[in-house]
Design a protein around this motif. Sequence first.
Motif, PDB file in Angstrom:
ATOM      1  N   LEU A 379       0.705  -1.155  -0.123  1.00  0.00           N
ATOM      2  CA  LEU A 379       0.094   0.168   0.084  1.00  0.00           C
ATOM      3  C   LEU A 379       0.726   1.183  -0.051  1.00  0.00           C
ATOM      4  CD1 LEU A 379      -2.619   1.519   0.278  1.00  0.00           C
ATOM      5  CD2 LEU A 379      -2.633   1.157   2.728  1.00  0.00           C
ATOM      6  N   SER A 380       1.968   1.222   0.675  1.00  0.00           N
ATOM      7  CA  SER A 380       2.958   2.535   0.740  1.00  0.00           C
ATOM      8  C   SER A 380       3.590   2.336  -0.559  1.00  0.00           C
ATOM      9  CB  SER A 380       3.957   2.056   1.797  1.00  0.00           C
ATOM     10  OG  SER A 380       3.613   2.254   3.079  1.00  0.00           O
ATOM     11  N   LEU A 381       3.832   1.576  -1.156  1.00  0.00           N
ATOM     12  CA  LEU A 381       4.424   1.761  -2.676  1.00  0.00           C
ATOM     13  C   LEU A 381       3.331   2.639  -3.488  1.00  0.00           C
ATOM     14  CD1 LEU A 381       5.936  -1.047  -4.697  1.00  0.00           C
ATOM     15  CD2 LEU A 381       4.224   0.071  -5.653  1.00  0.00           C
ATOM     16  N   ALA A 382       1.937   2.069  -3.240  1.00  0.00           N
ATOM     17  CA  ALA A 382       1.128   2.705  -4.365  1.00  0.00           C
ATOM     18  C   ALA A 382       0.919   4.510  -3.907  1.00  0.00           C
ATOM     19  CB  ALA A 382      -0.182   2.104  -4.085  1.00  0.00           C
ATOM     20  N   LEU A 383       1.095   4.633  -2.545  1.00  0.00           N
ATOM     21  CA  LEU A 383       1.022   5.849  -2.225  1.00  0.00           C
ATOM     22  C   LEU A 383       2.212   6.918  -2.697  1.00  0.00           C
ATOM     23  CD1 LEU A 383      -0.265   5.539   1.510  1.00  0.00           C
ATOM     24  CD2 LEU A 383      -1.706   6.390  -0.604  1.00  0.00           C
ATOM     25  N   ILE A 384       3.333   6.239  -2.496  1.00  0.00           N
ATOM     26  CA  ILE A 384       4.556   7.026  -3.111  1.00  0.00           C
ATOM     27  C   ILE A 384       4.357   7.143  -4.488  1.00  0.00           C
ATOM     28  CG2 ILE A 384       7.048   6.696  -3.448  1.00  0.00           C
ATOM     29  CD1 ILE A 384       6.398   7.290  -0.792  1.00  0.00           C
ATOM     30  N   PHE A 385       3.818   6.278  -5.321  1.00  0.00           N
ATOM     31  CA  PHE A 385       3.760   6.484  -6.824  1.00  0.00           C
ATOM     32  C   PHE A 385       2.951   7.457  -7.154  1.00  0.00           C
ATOM     33  CE2 PHE A 385       1.792   5.388 -10.897  1.00  0.00           C
ATOM     34  CZ  PHE A 385       2.998   5.365 -11.630  1.00  0.00           C
ATOM     35  N   VAL A 386       1.730   7.877  -6.400  1.00  0.00           N
ATOM     36  CA  VAL A 386       0.835   8.801  -6.621  1.00  0.00           C
ATOM     37  C   VAL A 386       1.483  10.094  -6.189  1.00  0.00           C
ATOM     38  CG1 VAL A 386      -1.489   9.892  -5.784  1.00  0.00           C
ATOM     39  CG2 VAL A 386      -1.134   7.516  -6.014  1.00  0.00           C
ATOM     40  N   ALA A 387       2.440  10.072  -5.166  1.00  0.00           N
ATOM     41  CA  ALA A 387       3.047  11.239  -4.773  1.00  0.00           C
ATOM     42  C   ALA A 387       3.873  11.699  -5.798  1.00  0.00           C
ATOM     43  CB  ALA A 387       3.848  11.185  -3.395  1.00  0.00           C
ATOM     44  N   LEU A 388       4.525  10.964  -6.568  1.00  0.00           N
ATOM     45  CA  LEU A 388       5.477  11.068  -7.630  1.00  0.00           C
ATOM     46  C   LEU A 388       4.583  11.985  -8.814  1.00  0.00           C
ATOM     47  CD1 LEU A 388       8.348  10.822  -8.881  1.00  0.00           C
ATOM     48  CD2 LEU A 388       7.926   8.435  -9.436  1.00  0.00           C
ATOM     49  N   VAL A 389       3.470  11.020  -8.942  1.00  0.00           N
ATOM     50  CA  VAL A 389       2.735  11.694 -10.062  1.00  0.00           C
ATOM     51  C   VAL A 389       2.262  12.927  -9.825  1.00  0.00           C
ATOM     52  CG1 VAL A 389       0.521  11.456 -11.496  1.00  0.00           C
ATOM     53  CG2 VAL A 389       2.058   9.558 -10.841  1.00  0.00           C
ATOM     54  N   VAL A 390       2.060  13.449  -8.512  1.00  0.00           N
ATOM     55  CA  VAL A 390       1.441  14.679  -8.191  1.00  0.00           C
ATOM     56  C   VAL A 390       2.650  15.659  -8.438  1.00  0.00           C
ATOM     57  CG1 VAL A 390       0.681  16.095  -6.330  1.00  0.00           C
ATOM     58  CG2 VAL A 390      -0.516  13.738  -6.719  1.00  0.00           C
ATOM     59  N   PHE A 391       3.903  15.340  -7.806  1.00  0.00           N
ATOM     60  CA  PHE A 391       5.031  16.186  -8.052  1.00  0.00           C
ATOM     61  C   PHE A 391       5.427  16.726  -9.042  1.00  0.00           C
ATOM     62  CE2 PHE A 391       9.552  17.169  -7.633  1.00  0.00           C
ATOM     63  CZ  PHE A 391       9.550  18.235  -6.349  1.00  0.00           C
ATOM     64  N   LEU A 392       5.313  15.657 -10.375  1.00  0.00           N
ATOM     65  CA  LEU A 392       5.777  15.677 -11.645  1.00  0.00           C
ATOM     66  C   LEU A 392       4.668  16.400 -12.503  1.00  0.00           C
ATOM     67  CD1 LEU A 392       7.626  12.423 -12.227  1.00  0.00           C
ATOM     68  CD2 LEU A 392       8.651  14.773 -11.848  1.00  0.00           C
ATOM     69  N   ALA A 393       3.620  16.604 -12.225  1.00  0.00           N
ATOM     70  CA  ALA A 393       2.581  17.045 -12.754  1.00  0.00           C
ATOM     71  C   ALA A 393       2.860  18.635 -13.420  1.00  0.00           C
ATOM     72  CB  ALA A 393       1.057  17.062 -12.283  1.00  0.00           C
ATOM     73  N   PRO A 394       2.424  19.174 -14.557  1.00  0.00           N
ATOM     74  CA  PRO A 394       2.719  20.272 -14.807  1.00  0.00           C
ATOM     75  C   PRO A 394       2.170  21.429 -13.926  1.00  0.00           C
ATOM     76  CG  PRO A 394       1.903  19.149 -16.908  1.00  0.00           C
ATOM     77  CD  PRO A 394       1.502  18.251 -15.439  1.00  0.00           C
ATOM     78  N   ARG A 395       2.977  22.399 -13.680  1.00  0.00           N
ATOM     79  CA  ARG A 395       2.446  23.315 -12.715  1.00  0.00           C
ATOM     80  C   ARG A 395       2.476  24.787 -13.331  1.00  0.00           C
ATOM     81  NH1 ARG A 395       7.507  23.156  -8.890  1.00  0.00           N
ATOM     82  NH2 ARG A 395       8.478  22.918 -11.006  1.00  0.00           N
ATOM     83  N   ARG A 396       1.329  25.665 -12.803  1.00  0.00           N
ATOM     84  CA  ARG A 396       0.665  26.766 -13.582  1.00  0.00           C
ATOM     85  C   ARG A 396       1.789  27.779 -12.785  1.00  0.00           C
ATOM     86  NH1 ARG A 396      -5.543  27.179 -13.860  1.00  0.00           N
ATOM     87  NH2 ARG A 396      -5.984  25.649 -15.651  1.00  0.00           N
ATOM     88  N   SER A 397       1.844  27.678 -11.554  1.00  0.00           N
ATOM     89  CA  SER A 397       2.491  28.768 -10.485  1.00  0.00           C
ATOM     90  C   SER A 397       3.495  28.109  -9.561  1.00  0.00           C
ATOM     91  CB  SER A 397       1.683  29.758  -9.680  1.00  0.00           C
ATOM     92  OG  SER A 397       0.914  30.253 -10.732  1.00  0.00           O
ATOM     93  N   PRO A 398       4.678  27.542 -10.097  1.00  0.00           N
ATOM     94  CA  PRO A 398       5.566  26.855  -9.543  1.00  0.00           C
ATOM     95  C   PRO A 398       6.490  27.699  -8.520  1.00  0.00           C
ATOM     96  CG  PRO A 398       6.696  27.243 -11.658  1.00  0.00           C
ATOM     97  CD  PRO A 398       5.247  27.808 -11.568  1.00  0.00           C
ATOM     98  N   VAL A 399       6.715  26.860  -7.409  1.00  0.00           N
ATOM     99  CA  VAL A 399       7.535  27.562  -6.328  1.00  0.00           C
ATOM    100  C   VAL A 399       9.022  27.027  -6.654  1.00  0.00           C
ATOM    101  CG1 VAL A 399       8.308  27.417  -3.770  1.00  0.00           C
ATOM    102  CG2 VAL A 399       5.884  27.145  -4.608  1.00  0.00           C
ATOM    103  N   ALA A 400       9.798  28.110  -6.623  1.00  0.00           N
ATOM    104  CA  ALA A 400      11.326  27.930  -7.243  1.00  0.00           C
ATOM    105  C   ALA A 400      11.908  26.895  -6.114  1.00  0.00           C
ATOM    106  CB  ALA A 400      11.907  29.508  -7.067  1.00  0.00           C
ATOM    107  N   ALA A 401      12.672  26.065  -6.950  1.00  0.00           N
ATOM    108  CA  ALA A 401      13.462  25.148  -5.951  1.00  0.00           C
ATOM    109  C   ALA A 401      14.678  25.472  -6.075  1.00  0.00           C
ATOM    110  CB  ALA A 401      13.193  23.708  -6.774  1.00  0.00           C
TER     111      ALA A 401
END
Length: 401
Positions: A379-401
């Motif tokens: 289950l944790s594996l699945a949650l991490i995969f979702v987090a990766l998708v969310v982080f990589l999704a295109p951003r309109r107003s990104p916070v500078a990293a």
Amino acid sequence: MRLPVVFILLTVMIDAMGVGLIIPVMPDLIREVTGGDLANAALWGGVLTTVFAVMQFLFGPVIGNLSDRFGRRPVLLISLVVMAADYVVMAVAGSMWLLLLGRIVGGITSATQATASAYMADISDPDKKAQNFGLVGAAFGLGFVIGPLLGGLLGEWGTRAPFWAAAALAGANAVLGYFVLRETVTDAIRRPFDCRRANPFGAFKSLGELPGLGRLFAVFFLYQVAFFVYPAVWAYYGQARFGWNAGMIGLSLGLFGIMMAVVQGGLIRLILARLGERGTVIYGLVFDVFAFGALAFVTSGTVALILTPLAALGAVITPALQGIMSKAVGAKRQGELQGALTSIGAIAMIVSPVVMTGVFAQYTRAEADIFFPGAPFLLSLALIFVALVVFLAPRRSPVAA
């Protein structure tokens, strides 16, 4: 290293030790108090952890905002004194209700990690924030090393011995802080206490209005839910899968903590220099997908002991995310930000233990169709995969990293 910084790192380390000290004995302690079996003990363990997390959720922003108004020093010292008293209560508790009360108070006082992180933000240059948050993570890792190892050893003297040790450590650190900790909140950055922002919902709304932070909060939450599989089920998983006793569970958690300390105290600087904060988050999430997959299916205790410290190589996500977010808010709001992150982590702790122990119990009961103690890690594996998708999704107003 300056003594105030040493105190801050010791505070975080003792917070982690206090939790780690009791993990190896919790299955036996709960069965001792309730008279139930291991599956029932895991469910009660989930309840205790969830109650602890609810208090962190509710009081994280309160503590963070209080530290922005009254200073980091009084908040840290008072919390440590109350924490020491709380462990004494748990050391003598003879019922689940008294253990429950102890976890309520402990959840409130453990919000000191947010204030400790705010202190580190106060004294850090903008380009050093992620590295210094890594030091905080390393201190937590060291506590995770010492705590379970000591807890496993003390567990041989009885299920209550680790609580007495945790009380002594918290009290001793409070004494040290009284003499060495200087205040970092000056009139230039002090701000009034605002009840509308000194609650998790107000803090999320206020900080979420900053461009890009809402999505980073979501990634942080998903990662925390997945990561809390370790404190939620590891002791029960070790017993069910490998037949480990308290000492072996403490050793395995100690190996994990050693690598966490190495990664967040040293390797993260090399990773940040090469990948940047955004790249570091991506690396950590991808690594954890494979780490959780391996732990879900391993059947050899020896292989598990090898995998446990390797799994910590992904423990760069939290300081990298903190670094990105800390640079996005002003100096006056560091306590508010860390309090909000504490509340997000607390929500994860509310959700994760109940879900993870529930999944564990479902697949380890005597009448279970499939015996699969590693199910929570899948289950944790699945949650991490979702987090990766969310982080990589295109951003309109990104916070500078």
